[in-house]
Write a protein that holds these residues in place. Structure first.
Motif, PDB file in Angstrom:
ATOM      1  N   GLU A  11       0.825  -1.209   0.000  1.00 29.02           N
ATOM      2  CA  GLU A  11       0.000   0.000   0.000  1.00 29.02           C
ATOM      3  C   GLU A  11       0.860   1.260   0.000  1.00 29.02           C
ATOM      4  O   GLU A  11       0.486   2.270  -0.598  1.00 29.02           O
ATOM      5  CB  GLU A  11      -0.937  -0.018   1.209  1.00 29.02           C
ATOM      6  CG  GLU A  11      -2.040  -1.067   1.116  1.00 29.02           C
ATOM      7  CD  GLU A  11      -2.995  -0.834  -0.041  1.00 29.02           C
ATOM      8  OE1 GLU A  11      -3.228   0.333  -0.414  1.00 29.02           O
ATOM      9  OE2 GLU A  11      -3.506  -1.828  -0.601  1.00 29.02           O
ATOM     10  N   HIS A  12       1.999   1.196   0.649  1.00 28.68           N
ATOM     11  CA  HIS A  12       2.935   2.322   0.625  1.00 28.68           C
ATOM     12  C   HIS A  12       3.421   2.567  -0.800  1.00 28.68           C
ATOM     13  O   HIS A  12       3.447   3.715  -1.280  1.00 28.68           O
ATOM     14  CB  HIS A  12       4.121   2.026   1.554  1.00 28.68           C
ATOM     15  CG  HIS A  12       5.262   2.979   1.429  1.00 28.68           C
ATOM     16  ND1 HIS A  12       6.340   2.734   0.600  1.00 28.68           N
ATOM     17  CD2 HIS A  12       5.506   4.175   2.020  1.00 28.68           C
ATOM     18  CE1 HIS A  12       7.195   3.744   0.687  1.00 28.68           C
ATOM     19  NE2 HIS A  12       6.708   4.624   1.550  1.00 28.68           N
ATOM     20  N   ALA A  13       3.777   1.505  -1.504  1.00 26.33           N
ATOM     21  CA  ALA A  13       4.247   1.641  -2.885  1.00 26.33           C
ATOM     22  C   ALA A  13       3.161   2.214  -3.789  1.00 26.33           C
ATOM     23  O   ALA A  13       3.429   3.066  -4.653  1.00 26.33           O
ATOM     24  CB  ALA A  13       4.719   0.289  -3.414  1.00 26.33           C
ATOM     25  N   ALA A  14       1.921   1.772  -3.583  1.00 26.15           N
ATOM     26  CA  ALA A  14       0.809   2.277  -4.396  1.00 26.15           C
ATOM     27  C   ALA A  14       0.568   3.761  -4.125  1.00 26.15           C
ATOM     28  O   ALA A  14       0.292   4.539  -5.054  1.00 26.15           O
ATOM     29  CB  ALA A  14      -0.464   1.478  -4.101  1.00 26.15           C
ATOM     30  N   LEU A  15       0.685   4.166  -2.853  1.00 27.50           N
ATOM     31  CA  LEU A  15       0.497   5.577  -2.537  1.00 27.50           C
ATOM     32  C   LEU A  15       1.614   6.424  -3.138  1.00 27.50           C
ATOM     33  O   LEU A  15       1.358   7.505  -3.688  1.00 27.50           O
ATOM     34  CB  LEU A  15       0.429   5.768  -1.014  1.00 27.50           C
ATOM     35  CG  LEU A  15       0.270   7.213  -0.531  1.00 27.50           C
ATOM     36  CD1 LEU A  15      -0.997   7.858  -1.107  1.00 27.50           C
ATOM     37  CD2 LEU A  15       0.251   7.270   0.998  1.00 27.50           C
ATOM     38  N   VAL A  16       2.844   5.944  -3.050  1.00 23.26           N
ATOM     39  CA  VAL A  16       3.963   6.687  -3.641  1.00 23.26           C
ATOM     40  C   VAL A  16       3.743   6.869  -5.141  1.00 23.26           C
ATOM     41  O   VAL A  16       3.970   7.959  -5.692  1.00 23.26           O
ATOM     42  CB  VAL A  16       5.299   5.967  -3.355  1.00 23.26           C
ATOM     43  CG1 VAL A  16       6.429   6.546  -4.216  1.00 23.26           C
ATOM     44  CG2 VAL A  16       5.653   6.086  -1.881  1.00 23.26           C
ATOM     45  N   ASP A  17       3.273   5.839  -5.819  1.00 23.00           N
ATOM     46  CA  ASP A  17       2.995   5.952  -7.258  1.00 23.00           C
ATOM     47  C   ASP A  17       1.971   7.047  -7.529  1.00 23.00           C
ATOM     48  O   ASP A  17       2.126   7.836  -8.473  1.00 23.00           O
ATOM     49  CB  ASP A  17       2.482   4.620  -7.803  1.00 23.00           C
ATOM     50  CG  ASP A  17       3.577   3.576  -7.956  1.00 23.00           C
ATOM     51  OD1 ASP A  17       4.770   3.945  -7.907  1.00 23.00           O
ATOM     52  OD2 ASP A  17       3.240   2.387  -8.105  1.00 23.00           O
ATOM     53  N   LEU A  19       1.278   9.616  -5.562  1.00 24.53           N
ATOM     54  CA  LEU A  19       1.844  10.916  -5.181  1.00 24.53           C
ATOM     55  C   LEU A  19       2.771  11.471  -6.259  1.00 24.53           C
ATOM     56  O   LEU A  19       2.877  12.690  -6.423  1.00 24.53           O
ATOM     57  CB  LEU A  19       2.604  10.785  -3.859  1.00 24.53           C
ATOM     58  CG  LEU A  19       1.744  10.495  -2.619  1.00 24.53           C
ATOM     59  CD1 LEU A  19       2.641  10.171  -1.423  1.00 24.53           C
ATOM     60  CD2 LEU A  19       0.826  11.667  -2.290  1.00 24.53           C
ATOM     61  N   ARG A  20       3.400  10.598  -6.997  1.00 29.05           N
ATOM     62  CA  ARG A  20       4.313  11.061  -8.051  1.00 29.05           C
ATOM     63  C   ARG A  20       3.571  11.744  -9.202  1.00 29.05           C
ATOM     64  O   ARG A  20       4.198  12.413 -10.024  1.00 29.05           O
ATOM     65  CB  ARG A  20       5.138   9.890  -8.589  1.00 29.05           C
ATOM     66  CG  ARG A  20       6.130   9.320  -7.576  1.00 29.05           C
ATOM     67  CD  ARG A  20       7.193   8.469  -8.258  1.00 29.05           C
ATOM     68  NE  ARG A  20       8.019   7.741  -7.292  1.00 29.05           N
ATOM     69  CZ  ARG A  20       8.992   8.282  -6.575  1.00 29.05           C
ATOM     70  NH1 ARG A  20       9.261   9.574  -6.713  1.00 29.05           N
ATOM     71  NH2 ARG A  20       9.693   7.547  -5.728  1.00 29.05           N
ATOM     72  N   ILE A 117      -5.868  11.537   1.553  1.00 37.80           N
ATOM     73  CA  ILE A 117      -5.209  12.208   0.430  1.00 37.80           C
ATOM     74  C   ILE A 117      -5.978  11.985  -0.867  1.00 37.80           C
ATOM     75  O   ILE A 117      -6.271  12.934  -1.609  1.00 37.80           O
ATOM     76  CB  ILE A 117      -3.767  11.675   0.276  1.00 37.80           C
ATOM     77  CG1 ILE A 117      -2.896  12.126   1.450  1.00 37.80           C
ATOM     78  CG2 ILE A 117      -3.158  12.123  -1.062  1.00 37.80           C
ATOM     79  CD1 ILE A 117      -1.556  11.423   1.526  1.00 37.80           C
ATOM     80  N   ARG A 118      -6.294  10.742  -1.153  1.00 41.40           N
ATOM     81  CA  ARG A 118      -6.853  10.401  -2.466  1.00 41.40           C
ATOM     82  C   ARG A 118      -8.261  10.935  -2.677  1.00 41.40           C
ATOM     83  O   ARG A 118      -8.590  11.417  -3.776  1.00 41.40           O
ATOM     84  CB  ARG A 118      -6.861   8.881  -2.651  1.00 41.40           C
ATOM     85  CG  ARG A 118      -5.492   8.244  -2.843  1.00 41.40           C
ATOM     86  CD  ARG A 118      -5.630   6.773  -3.086  1.00 41.40           C
ATOM     87  NE  ARG A 118      -4.374   6.116  -3.429  1.00 41.40           N
ATOM     88  CZ  ARG A 118      -3.766   5.214  -2.667  1.00 41.40           C
ATOM     89  NH1 ARG A 118      -4.311   4.851  -1.507  1.00 41.40           N
ATOM     90  NH2 ARG A 118      -2.616   4.662  -3.060  1.00 41.40           N
ATOM     91  N   ARG A 119      -9.107  10.814  -1.691  1.00 41.94           N
ATOM     92  CA  ARG A 119     -10.523  11.133  -1.889  1.00 41.94           C
ATOM     93  C   ARG A 119     -10.739  12.581  -2.336  1.00 41.94           C
ATOM     94  O   ARG A 119     -11.452  12.809  -3.322  1.00 41.94           O
ATOM     95  CB  ARG A 119     -11.323  10.815  -0.626  1.00 41.94           C
ATOM     96  CG  ARG A 119     -12.834  10.913  -0.834  1.00 41.94           C
ATOM     97  CD  ARG A 119     -13.571  10.521   0.445  1.00 41.94           C
ATOM     98  NE  ARG A 119     -14.992  10.647   0.306  1.00 41.94           N
ATOM     99  CZ  ARG A 119     -15.845   9.638   0.084  1.00 41.94           C
ATOM    100  NH1 ARG A 119     -15.381   8.400  -0.008  1.00 41.94           N
ATOM    101  NH2 ARG A 119     -17.139   9.853  -0.038  1.00 41.94           N
ATOM    102  N   PRO A 120     -10.156  13.592  -1.677  1.00 47.51           N
ATOM    103  CA  PRO A 120     -10.369  14.970  -2.158  1.00 47.51           C
ATOM    104  C   PRO A 120      -9.786  15.222  -3.544  1.00 47.51           C
ATOM    105  O   PRO A 120     -10.251  16.121  -4.257  1.00 47.51           O
ATOM    106  CB  PRO A 120      -9.654  15.825  -1.099  1.00 47.51           C
ATOM    107  CG  PRO A 120      -9.521  14.949   0.098  1.00 47.51           C
ATOM    108  CD  PRO A 120      -9.363  13.571  -0.437  1.00 47.51           C
ATOM    109  N   LEU A 121      -8.771  14.438  -3.912  1.00 46.13           N
ATOM    110  CA  LEU A 121      -8.137  14.630  -5.218  1.00 46.13           C
ATOM    111  C   LEU A 121      -8.799  13.816  -6.323  1.00 46.13           C
ATOM    112  O   LEU A 121      -8.406  13.909  -7.490  1.00 46.13           O
ATOM    113  CB  LEU A 121      -6.652  14.245  -5.136  1.00 46.13           C
ATOM    114  CG  LEU A 121      -5.780  15.102  -4.209  1.00 46.13           C
ATOM    115  CD1 LEU A 121      -4.365  14.553  -4.175  1.00 46.13           C
ATOM    116  CD2 LEU A 121      -5.788  16.562  -4.644  1.00 46.13           C
ATOM    117  N   GLY A 122      -9.779  12.988  -5.958  1.00 49.11           N
ATOM    118  CA  GLY A 122     -10.461  12.172  -6.952  1.00 49.11           C
ATOM    119  C   GLY A 122      -9.628  11.017  -7.461  1.00 49.11           C
ATOM    120  O   GLY A 122      -9.840  10.540  -8.590  1.00 49.11           O
TER     121      GLY A 122
END
Length: 207
Positions: A11-17, A19-20, A117-122
């Motif tokens: 899940e950390h790797a998926a979030l980093v992807d 965020l990039r 993080i993800r939800r407000p950014l869609g």
């Protein structure tokens, strides 16, 4: 069931992807976590990932056990001179090991803040199904970091997309991720839920 730290790594790797892909404006946008921006949340996750139990305890004692002050100090220490540098620091960290590596608490911290993080950014993401189920069961039975068990006391929660049912009383049903976010105190997800328990949750979250 996979080990919580193994799920964290994925899940950390998926979030980093994700965020990039963000623009500078997105890094400065508000998350679901109070007044924190996206970069604040990432710095908070990074600080949690690089803390030992004893380091956390010393920091809490230094903040007179004011969790908000402790969190703000630690995220400011982790945050770099730019969002890009904060991201690179975060990309290099390992799983959150608080209070210990085998605990589901660290996985819950990561999954909730990633959705903050993800939800407000869609940004759509389906967390690891078994890991999310572990977190849901943990939140429903313990008050740790968030008062999740107290929040849903006297309510019946039913996931519409997973094998998760818990509690008795007025019902709140919906996607498991939304139930987890509701247990973590995120009022914004209540629109995803249905049932006579939803107004009860709404009242508790706005009290």
């Amino acid at each position: 069931m996979p080990h919580p730290s193994q799920v964290q790594v994925r899940e950390h790797a998926a979030l980093v992807d994700d965020l990039r892909t963000l623009t500078p404006a997105q890094w400065r946008s508000r998350s679901l976590c109070g007044d924190w921006t996206v970069e604040d949340v990432v710095a908070h996750l990074g600080a949690a990932s690089t803390s030992t139990f004893w380091g956390w305890l010393r920091s809490m004692a230094g903040a007179r056990f004011d969790a908000d002050l402790h969190n703000q100090r630690r995220l400011e220490e982790f945050r770099a001179d730019s969002a890009e540098q904060t991201l690179e620091r975060y990309a290099a960290v390992g799983p959150i090991a608080l209070p210990r590596t085998e605990s589901v608490a660290g996985l819950g911290e990561l999954l909730v803040h990633a959705e903050d993080i993800r939800r407000p950014l869609g940004l759509a993401h389906r967390p690891d199904a078994e890991g999310l189920l572990m977190v849901a069961r943990f939140f429903a039975t313990r008050d740790f970091a968030v008062n999740s068990r107290s929040l849903v006391k006297g309510l019946r929660l039913i996931a519409t997309d997973a094998d998760f049912r818990t509690g008795d009383g007025p019902t709140a049903s919906g996607p498991l991720l939304s139930l987890v976010m509701a247990m973590a105190g995120r009022r914004e997800v209540l629109a995803d839920l249905a049932g006579d328990g939803v107004p009860v949750l709404d009242a508790r979250l706005t009290a």
